[in-house]
Design a protein around this motif. Sequence first.
Motif, PDB file in Angstrom:
ATOM      1  N   GLU A  26      62.345  34.461  67.093  1.00 20.32           N
ATOM      2  CA  GLU A  26      62.275  35.805  67.693  1.00 20.32           C
ATOM      3  C   GLU A  26      61.769  35.711  69.133  1.00 20.32           C
ATOM      4  O   GLU A  26      62.219  36.435  70.018  1.00 20.32           O
ATOM      5  CB  GLU A  26      61.339  36.709  66.877  1.00 20.32           C
ATOM      6  N   GLU A  27      60.807  34.835  69.339  1.00 22.04           N
ATOM      7  CA  GLU A  27      60.135  34.756  70.638  1.00 22.04           C
ATOM      8  C   GLU A  27      61.014  34.088  71.693  1.00 22.04           C
ATOM      9  O   GLU A  27      61.790  33.186  71.394  1.00 22.04           O
ATOM     10  CB  GLU A  27      58.831  33.965  70.510  1.00 22.04           C
ATOM     11  N   MET A  73      58.836  40.017  70.611  1.00 21.27           N
ATOM     12  CA  MET A  73      59.316  41.351  70.849  1.00 21.27           C
ATOM     13  C   MET A  73      59.002  41.713  72.286  1.00 21.27           C
ATOM     14  O   MET A  73      58.146  41.129  72.922  1.00 21.27           O
ATOM     15  CB  MET A  73      58.633  42.239  69.837  1.00 21.27           C
ATOM     16  N   TRP A  95      47.863  40.795  72.637  1.00 16.26           N
ATOM     17  CA  TRP A  95      49.282  40.445  72.499  1.00 16.26           C
ATOM     18  C   TRP A  95      49.618  39.230  73.357  1.00 16.26           C
ATOM     19  O   TRP A  95      49.319  39.206  74.556  1.00 16.26           O
ATOM     20  CB  TRP A  95      50.162  41.630  72.915  1.00 16.26           C
ATOM     21  N   HIS A  96      50.234  38.216  72.736  1.00 20.65           N
ATOM     22  CA  HIS A  96      50.631  36.993  73.445  1.00 20.65           C
ATOM     23  C   HIS A  96      49.457  36.357  74.190  1.00 20.65           C
ATOM     24  O   HIS A  96      49.610  35.900  75.330  1.00 20.65           O
ATOM     25  CB  HIS A  96      51.808  37.259  74.406  1.00 20.65           C
ATOM     26  N   ASP A 115      51.343  38.500  65.489  1.00 20.86           N
ATOM     27  CA  ASP A 115      52.702  38.334  66.018  1.00 20.86           C
ATOM     28  C   ASP A 115      53.343  37.075  65.425  1.00 20.86           C
ATOM     29  O   ASP A 115      53.248  35.992  65.996  1.00 20.86           O
ATOM     30  CB  ASP A 115      52.613  38.240  67.548  1.00 20.86           C
TER      31      ASP A 115
END
Length: 297
Positions: free
Chosen positions: A154-155, A1, A264-265, A122
Amino acid sequence: MNFRRTLTALAAVSFLCGSLSAQTAAKTFSGASALNFTAKAVAFGMRPSGSAANTKQRAWIHSELASFGCEVSTDSFTAQTPDGPVAMENIIAKFPGKSGRAIAITGHFDTKKMAGFLGANDGGSSTGTLLELARVLAGRPRVDDLYIVFFDGEEAVRDWTATDSVYGSRHLAKKWTADGTNRKLKALINVDMTGDKDLDIVDEYSSAASLRNLVWDNADALGYASIFLRQPSAVEDDHLPFLEAGVRALDLIDFNYGPNNAYWHTPQDTMDKLGAHSFEVIGNVLMRVIPQLEAEK
Ligand SMILES: [Zn+2]
């Protein structure tokens, strides 16, 4: 996302999830169970699209859905990515209704292609949430067809762009436009990164206004007003290809993961950051919203 603004977006088959006895006592969405499914997903390790772990995880999702009595279809395709062609597969469980209309609850199971990235929140949390939802909904009579969709791809393979992201949802949105499924959809709700212990859900403003109102009103009614934020902001995610296809779609996402979004990530996106209560919050909202959507004409 991705935090950003604009965007654009492929195949499936269907079946019967849940024609078991209507007398079966209705199961309750369990945050602990959803968290447990998430832990199993994460145990496959790094699961980017096209990897052996991604394939193994898909086989496991299929076996879990089969154990609930779901029959499942797949939407397989080859994505053209900056790193070359990658084989991807969306997984779709269908719980048939009678109205001729449909509702979809979606999320992604792939993880970002990045050294040491396990994607507990995620990729993992959406997988766990969708499996728990399928477990709970199996065997219930339905008004509308309900689709639970696990997106691959998605990624971004490299950096997020309109063409390097949301491969799975772009593929299915096109396919569902072509076969008429999108026209039947009353709503599509996507979940992403909603397992954070410290849960706060973005009021994603490109999402359909009427659906935002419905979901936020229900969250308020359940006592979750402090979790469902009221400051609108834009997030690009798997709902966008459907919005662009004219579907009333919404993204439920927590984009405040760790101090300054530090988890995140990064390799810090691990199981210890997640909490069963957060899964239960999302599950309770979905379980309350789905029948209200079914009651809509
Ligand atoms: Zn991500």
